[in-house]
Each structure stands twice: as C-alpha cells, then as structure tokens.
Design a protein around this motif. Sequence first.
Motif, PDB file in Angstrom:
ATOM      1  N   VAL A 104      13.025 -18.885  29.988  1.00 10.13           N
ATOM      2  CA  VAL A 104      12.705 -17.420  30.696  1.00 10.13           C
ATOM      3  C   VAL A 104      13.287 -16.156  30.124  1.00 10.13           C
ATOM      4  O   VAL A 104      13.417 -15.664  29.457  1.00 10.13           O
ATOM      5  N   GLY A 105      14.294 -16.477  30.629  1.00  9.03           N
ATOM      6  CA  GLY A 105      15.473 -15.324  30.629  1.00  9.03           C
ATOM      7  C   GLY A 105      16.200 -15.399  29.230  1.00  9.03           C
ATOM      8  O   GLY A 105      16.222 -14.028  28.390  1.00  9.03           O
ATOM      9  N   LEU A 106      16.580 -16.755  28.879  1.00 12.41           N
ATOM     10  CA  LEU A 106      16.386 -16.439  26.973  1.00 12.41           C
ATOM     11  C   LEU A 106      15.912 -16.117  26.668  1.00 12.41           C
ATOM     12  O   LEU A 106      16.065 -15.169  25.564  1.00 12.41           O
ATOM     13  N   ALA A 107      14.455 -15.806  26.492  1.00 16.59           N
ATOM     14  CA  ALA A 107      13.555 -14.997  25.763  1.00 16.59           C
ATOM     15  C   ALA A 107      13.827 -13.651  25.644  1.00 16.59           C
ATOM     16  O   ALA A 107      13.415 -12.930  25.210  1.00 16.59           O
ATOM     17  N   GLY A 108      14.237 -13.715  27.209  1.00 13.73           N
ATOM     18  CA  GLY A 108      13.840 -11.789  27.422  1.00 13.73           C
ATOM     19  C   GLY A 108      15.381 -11.534  26.705  1.00 13.73           C
ATOM     20  O   GLY A 108      15.250  -9.445  26.090  1.00 13.73           O
ATOM     21  N   CYS A 109      16.287 -11.974  26.512  1.00 14.85           N
ATOM     22  CA  CYS A 109      17.639 -11.561  25.000  1.00 14.85           C
ATOM     23  C   CYS A 109      17.341 -11.094  24.108  1.00 14.85           C
ATOM     24  O   CYS A 109      18.292 -10.285  23.561  1.00 14.85           O
ATOM     25  N   VAL A 110      16.429 -11.337  23.851  1.00 16.16           N
ATOM     26  CA  VAL A 110      15.787 -11.657  22.428  1.00 16.16           C
ATOM     27  C   VAL A 110      15.073 -10.638  22.172  1.00 16.16           C
ATOM     28  O   VAL A 110      14.986 -10.219  20.860  1.00 16.16           O
ATOM     29  N   ALA A 111      13.744 -10.054  23.131  1.00 19.84           N
ATOM     30  CA  ALA A 111      13.096  -8.102  22.526  1.00 19.84           C
ATOM     31  C   ALA A 111      14.714  -8.096  22.449  1.00 19.84           C
ATOM     32  O   ALA A 111      15.632  -7.451  23.248  1.00 19.84           O
ATOM     33  N   THR A 112      13.025  -6.251  22.369  1.00 15.55           N
ATOM     34  CA  THR A 112      14.540  -4.877  21.363  1.00 15.55           C
ATOM     35  C   THR A 112      13.732  -4.298  22.371  1.00 15.55           C
ATOM     36  O   THR A 112      12.870  -4.559  23.156  1.00 15.55           O
ATOM     37  N   ALA A 113      14.821  -3.423  22.136  1.00 13.11           N
ATOM     38  CA  ALA A 113      14.011  -2.184  23.184  1.00 13.11           C
ATOM     39  C   ALA A 113      12.457  -1.535  22.588  1.00 13.11           C
ATOM     40  O   ALA A 113      11.969  -1.360  21.543  1.00 13.11           O
ATOM     41  N   PRO A 114      11.645  -0.931  23.767  1.00 13.26           N
ATOM     42  CA  PRO A 114      10.922  -0.857  23.441  1.00 13.26           C
ATOM     43  C   PRO A 114      10.665   0.884  21.615  1.00 13.26           C
ATOM     44  O   PRO A 114      11.734   1.046  22.311  1.00 13.26           O
ATOM     45  N   VAL A 115       9.713   0.544  21.253  1.00 12.16           N
ATOM     46  CA  VAL A 115       9.780   1.403  20.065  1.00 12.16           C
ATOM     47  C   VAL A 115       8.220   2.537  20.074  1.00 12.16           C
ATOM     48  O   VAL A 115       7.441   1.962  19.942  1.00 12.16           O
ATOM     49  N   SER A 116       7.926   4.013  19.809  1.00 14.34           N
ATOM     50  CA  SER A 116       6.800   4.717  19.748  1.00 14.34           C
ATOM     51  C   SER A 116       6.373   4.375  18.592  1.00 14.34           C
ATOM     52  O   SER A 116       7.303   3.629  17.018  1.00 14.34           O
ATOM     53  N   GLN A 117       5.356   4.616  18.847  1.00 17.70           N
ATOM     54  CA  GLN A 117       4.564   4.471  16.764  1.00 17.70           C
ATOM     55  C   GLN A 117       4.699   5.611  16.252  1.00 17.70           C
ATOM     56  O   GLN A 117       5.144   4.568  14.988  1.00 17.70           O
ATOM     57  N   ASP A 118       4.865   5.804  16.758  1.00 16.11           N
ATOM     58  CA  ASP A 118       5.472   7.889  15.471  1.00 16.11           C
ATOM     59  C   ASP A 118       6.941   6.876  15.180  1.00 16.11           C
ATOM     60  O   ASP A 118       7.276   7.296  14.110  1.00 16.11           O
ATOM     61  N   GLN A 119       7.656   6.931  15.612  1.00 19.11           N
ATOM     62  CA  GLN A 119       9.100   6.198  15.661  1.00 19.11           C
ATOM     63  C   GLN A 119       9.349   4.662  14.206  1.00 19.11           C
ATOM     64  O   GLN A 119       9.685   4.888  13.176  1.00 19.11           O
ATOM     65  N   SER A 120       7.982   4.141  14.918  1.00 22.75           N
ATOM     66  CA  SER A 120       8.144   3.182  13.482  1.00 22.75           C
ATOM     67  C   SER A 120       7.285   3.472  12.213  1.00 22.75           C
ATOM     68  O   SER A 120       7.670   2.833  11.006  1.00 22.75           O
ATOM     69  N   THR A 121       6.351   4.595  12.202  1.00 19.88           N
ATOM     70  CA  THR A 121       6.067   5.185  11.612  1.00 19.88           C
ATOM     71  C   THR A 121       7.026   5.477  10.255  1.00 19.88           C
ATOM     72  O   THR A 121       6.519   5.710   9.059  1.00 19.88           O
ATOM     73  N   LEU A 122       7.613   6.355  11.151  1.00 19.27           N
ATOM     74  CA  LEU A 122       8.770   7.419  10.314  1.00 19.27           C
ATOM     75  C   LEU A 122       9.657   6.634   9.825  1.00 19.27           C
ATOM     76  O   LEU A 122      10.425   7.208   8.541  1.00 19.27           O
ATOM     77  N   ARG A 123       9.917   5.050   9.815  1.00 20.89           N
ATOM     78  CA  ARG A 123      10.943   4.694  10.333  1.00 20.89           C
ATOM     79  C   ARG A 123      11.019   4.146   9.090  1.00 20.89           C
ATOM     80  O   ARG A 123      10.469   2.575   8.700  1.00 20.89           O
ATOM     81  N   GLN A 124      10.316   4.191   7.888  1.00 21.79           N
ATOM     82  CA  GLN A 124       9.962   3.883   5.974  1.00 21.79           C
ATOM     83  C   GLN A 124      10.840   4.251   5.265  1.00 21.79           C
ATOM     84  O   GLN A 124      11.610   4.776   5.377  1.00 21.79           O
TER      85      GLN A 124
END
Length: 138
Positions: free
Chosen positions: A13-33
Amino acid sequence: MKVLGKIVALAAVGLAGCVATAPVSQDQSTLRQEQYQRDTYRFYSSLAEIQQNLFANQRLCGSEFEWSLDPYQIHYATVVYKPKPGIETKESILFDLTSYGTGYVEATVYSYFPMSGKEATRALRILQDPKVCWGTEG
C-alpha cells in the motif's frame, strides 16, 4: 506468519502511494494538449527562484498565480498564471516546469488563446523577470 503477511500488505500500500501523481484539475488537463502548447523554453534557474519571481510579479503587476509542486516528484511544478486576479482558466497561461540537476528549468507554456512568437516569449519571461507584466508593452 500472519504478522509477516500484514507487513507485506502495508508495504505494498505504501509503495502504491509513491506511484501516485499530484491532483490535476480538469481545466488543466484539458488545456495541457498539443493544440494549446505555445512554446517550450529552457533557461538557467530554479523552481524556488521562479516562485519568488512570481510573487514579485504579483506585487508589481497585480497578477495572480496558482503554484503546485508535485509532492511525489519534486522536480515538477505547474503554474497557472492569471494576468488579472479572478479570471478564469480560459484566460490564464499554464506553465509546466521541469527542474534539472544541471541548474536548468524547462518551461512549456499552454494557452487557449493563440500567441505570436513574441507573446509566447513574453509569457516565458514572466517566470524569469518579475517586472514583465503580461498586459503591457515592452
């Protein structure tokens, strides 16, 4: 044996947490194209210096920004730069920053509105020079 199984499960469980990334807003992921990518620039700086420049830019130009450092990958940061306080993401400029051990930062700029080469360069200069205000000439 049950204790060993619990330890292994907790480690997984601890290692799985290390693989996660920072939360990204929907607006940012849409713009990041790719269609909204305006320029990429590499310059000598650090993420701390860039953040200081943005705070100075806020005082000098009346801008606003959101800074997010990836908690799992400290060499990555995102800046949502707002030339005026309170504007929406569609009027903002998004910078993806990658800091390298060589002392360079690579900045990629995204924007919904088209930018000329000069405007994209100015947007990137905001990160380096706090006196560069987005809405002014020069």
